[in-house]
Design a protein around this motif. Structure first.
Motif, PDB file in Angstrom:
ATOM      1  N   ARG A   1      37.696  36.165  44.023  1.00  0.00           N
ATOM      2  CA  ARG A   1      38.452  35.989  42.851  1.00  0.00           C
ATOM      3  C   ARG A   1      39.009  37.195  42.329  1.00  0.00           C
ATOM      4  NH1 ARG A   1      34.442  34.918  39.143  1.00  0.00           N
ATOM      5  NH2 ARG A   1      33.757  33.006  40.518  1.00  0.00           N
ATOM      6  N   ALA A   2      38.397  38.436  42.487  1.00  0.00           N
ATOM      7  CA  ALA A   2      39.165  39.579  42.095  1.00  0.00           C
ATOM      8  C   ALA A   2      40.060  40.158  42.942  1.00  0.00           C
ATOM      9  CB  ALA A   2      37.759  40.921  42.111  1.00  0.00           C
ATOM     10  N   ALA A   3      40.176  39.878  44.423  1.00  0.00           N
ATOM     11  CA  ALA A   3      40.964  39.978  44.983  1.00  0.00           C
ATOM     12  C   ALA A   3      42.130  39.535  44.893  1.00  0.00           C
ATOM     13  CB  ALA A   3      40.644  40.219  46.582  1.00  0.00           C
ATOM     14  N   SER A   4      42.147  38.289  44.430  1.00  0.00           N
ATOM     15  CA  SER A   4      43.328  37.241  44.180  1.00  0.00           C
ATOM     16  C   SER A   4      44.101  37.529  42.909  1.00  0.00           C
ATOM     17  CB  SER A   4      42.941  35.765  44.474  1.00  0.00           C
ATOM     18  OG  SER A   4      42.014  35.367  43.306  1.00  0.00           O
ATOM     19  N   GLN A   5      43.309  38.233  42.037  1.00  0.00           N
ATOM     20  CA  GLN A   5      43.948  38.727  40.703  1.00  0.00           C
ATOM     21  C   GLN A   5      45.088  39.733  40.910  1.00  0.00           C
ATOM     22  OE1 GLN A   5      43.283  37.008  37.939  1.00  0.00           O
ATOM     23  NE2 GLN A   5      41.615  35.752  38.993  1.00  0.00           N
ATOM     24  N   PRO A   6      46.055  39.240  39.969  1.00  0.00           N
ATOM     25  CA  PRO A   6      47.043  40.267  40.385  1.00  0.00           C
ATOM     26  C   PRO A   6      46.665  41.845  39.531  1.00  0.00           C
ATOM     27  CG  PRO A   6      47.738  38.704  38.626  1.00  0.00           C
ATOM     28  CD  PRO A   6      46.397  38.355  39.354  1.00  0.00           C
ATOM     29  N   PHE A   7      47.303  42.720  40.059  1.00  0.00           N
ATOM     30  CA  PHE A   7      46.895  44.019  39.794  1.00  0.00           C
ATOM     31  C   PHE A   7      47.415  44.317  38.317  1.00  0.00           C
ATOM     32  CE2 PHE A   7      47.234  48.834  39.627  1.00  0.00           C
ATOM     33  CZ  PHE A   7      46.145  48.942  39.874  1.00  0.00           C
ATOM     34  N   ALA A   8      46.681  44.766  37.497  1.00  0.00           N
ATOM     35  CA  ALA A   8      47.248  44.981  36.205  1.00  0.00           C
ATOM     36  C   ALA A   8      47.022  46.531  36.014  1.00  0.00           C
ATOM     37  CB  ALA A   8      46.242  44.544  35.074  1.00  0.00           C
ATOM     38  N   GLY A   9      47.971  47.208  36.737  1.00  0.00           N
ATOM     39  CA  GLY A   9      48.089  48.500  36.626  1.00  0.00           C
ATOM     40  C   GLY A   9      49.168  49.072  35.950  1.00  0.00           C
ATOM     41  N   VAL A  10      49.216  50.442  35.852  1.00  0.00           N
ATOM     42  CA  VAL A  10      50.000  51.014  34.922  1.00  0.00           C
ATOM     43  C   VAL A  10      51.346  50.692  35.161  1.00  0.00           C
ATOM     44  CG1 VAL A  10      50.823  53.531  34.164  1.00  0.00           C
ATOM     45  CG2 VAL A  10      48.565  53.068  34.757  1.00  0.00           C
ATOM     46  N   SER A  11      52.373  50.555  34.164  1.00  0.00           N
ATOM     47  CA  SER A  11      53.574  50.121  34.139  1.00  0.00           C
ATOM     48  C   SER A  11      54.709  51.518  34.186  1.00  0.00           C
ATOM     49  CB  SER A  11      54.403  49.252  33.326  1.00  0.00           C
ATOM     50  OG  SER A  11      53.410  48.280  32.877  1.00  0.00           O
TER      51      SER A  11
END
Length: 135
Positions: free
Chosen positions: A125-135
């Motif tokens: 589940r964690a791997a399929s979530q889009p990365f909410a990184g720094v923009s």
């Protein structure tokens, strides 16, 4: 003479298998137990054990773990355990010791399998979530 396509080459005999080593089955078992144990000479002793496994073999079953008295790994024949006290619950068992140990090992195995399954699901589940990184 049998050197043609109609006769297969003679088969080599299979190497002998070591059936004694494969006859044992090991079940992981965790817990602290106090034992009253009867050795081969008939002497009784009190032991404290941090259990690691239950080994089922031909004609005998061993409860293995770290012996508090000797400080090393030791296996105790279950048929020679006269009393077993569960360190977690304080339950005192004098009959049906093997059945209790088997039940506990199987329950722990089921719980471990469920925990591993849940962890794998959470990782997927964690791997399929889009990365909410720094923009």
């Amino acid at each position: 003479m049998n050197d043609n396509a109609f006769f297969p080459p003679p088969a080599e005999p299979a190497p002998p298998r070591d059936t004694a080593a494969s006859a044992w089955r090991t079940l992981p078992l965790d817990g602290h137990f106090d034992l009253v144990y009867e050795d081969a000479a008939g002497a009784w002793s009190n032991r404290s054990l941090e259990a690691r496994e239950l080994k089922l073999g031909p004609g005998r079953t061993l409860l293995g773990g770290i012996d508090g008295r000797r400080g090393g790994y030791r296996g105790f024949r279950v048929d020679r355990i006269r009393r077993l006290i569960d360190g977690a619950t304080g339950e005192r068992i004098e009959t049906g010791i093997l059945d209790r140990l088997l039940g506990r090992a199987e329950a722990q195995g089921r719980a471990d399998a469920l925990r591993i399954k849940r962890q794998a699901k959470a990782r997927r589940r964690a791997a399929s979530q889009p990365f909410a990184g720094v923009s």
